[in-house]
Design an enzyme around this catalytic site. Sequence first.
Site, short mmCIF file in Angstrom:
data_model
loop_
_atom_site.label_atom_id
_atom_site.label_comp_id
_atom_site.label_asym_id
_atom_site.label_seq_id
_atom_site.Cartn_x
_atom_site.Cartn_y
_atom_site.Cartn_z
CG ASP A 129 -2.06 1.15 1.22
OD1 ASP A 129 -2.28 1.27 -0.02
OD2 ASP A 129 -2.57 1.55 2.11
CB CYS A 188 -22.15 -7.96 -4.28
SG CYS A 188 -20.56 -7.19 -3.34
CB CYS A 204 -19.59 -6.45 4.34
SG CYS A 204 -19.56 -7.64 3.03
#
Length: 369
Positions: free
Chosen positions: A130, A184, A244
């Site tokens: 990252d 999803c 989620c």
Amino acid sequence: MAQPDLAAHALSLGFTDARICRADEAWEAGERLAQFVADKQHATMVWMQDTLERRKHPTAMWEDARSAVVVALNYGPDDDPLESLNHRSNANISVYARNADYHDLMKKRLKRLAREFAQQTGEGVKVFVDTAPLMEKPLAAKAGMGWQGKHTNLVSREHGSWLFLGVMLTTASLEPDASEIDHCGSCTACLDICPTKAFPEPYRIDAAKCISYLTIEHKGPIAREFRRPMGNRIYGCDDCLAVCPWNKFATTTAEVAFHPRPELRGPLLADLAELDDAGFRQVFTASPIKRIGRDRFVRNVLIAIGNSDDLSLLPVVRMRLDDESALVRGMAVWALHQLSPEEFSSLSARRLAEETDSDVCAEWRGATG
């Protein structure tokens, strides 16, 4: 190190998951990123535009890369990270930042994995956590670790939305794992819960509206339209991750380094607002929070104080009206108006006459919402 041993070795080093994909194949992620930048949805993160060409494809940064080994660490919390939003005199800090900086831990392990692989195979390697123009999430999806959900973050069937990612690029042509499909479905929980409506559509985020961007990356005063929705979120925002449904399959991380430090599990806003630069550095040594600096941090804290309805916090707000940082002074003005409009009105004329910073003057002239 034979390829079948590579993932097993990564797990033995403490990673939660490890998968492989080709790094030299065409993919759509680069074009999606280009459109994101073209639409100006990267806000003030100019580095995304400056590094766009290198970021669009792994081989644009290292033309010899043939494979990517994607590793992950699960940092799933052991409680509901949104529960502290109900305690408005306390601060809500993003789960990932409640203890050590994950970059340090992951890079140490990833470097060891890469070093031992290079020694045994003679292949070239480079590691990333990252901190370079490399898109880890699309690589992780390509490697079958999960898929990029409607909130744009990686979702795993085994670990939900709580994964840190790292990548080892190598010149070795490794056998790739099968990619994952999107699971999803019709769920829009992550989009619906966003306090600032930062998702213009599924799978796209407008960074300029995201509380994580505003509290971490944004350097100036935070626009008034976002201050109330911030609530007591002073560093990052976990709402879209925490809601989620796939998190029900996630296991709590065994990494002690990611267990919340007691003093960062809902710390008092009053204590945080009193921090000077030295105190801030001491409290957040080895923490990812340290990188935003004391002034931006206290800016965020004062917005949370303004949202608290806690009149006992007025003394620390008054103290910050005279802060050396104009950024802090401006947010103290706003917090004062939220907690005590009468006191704001009584002070505004005199304070405005004494103030030299244009942003702070604007707060004294119009702190109305």
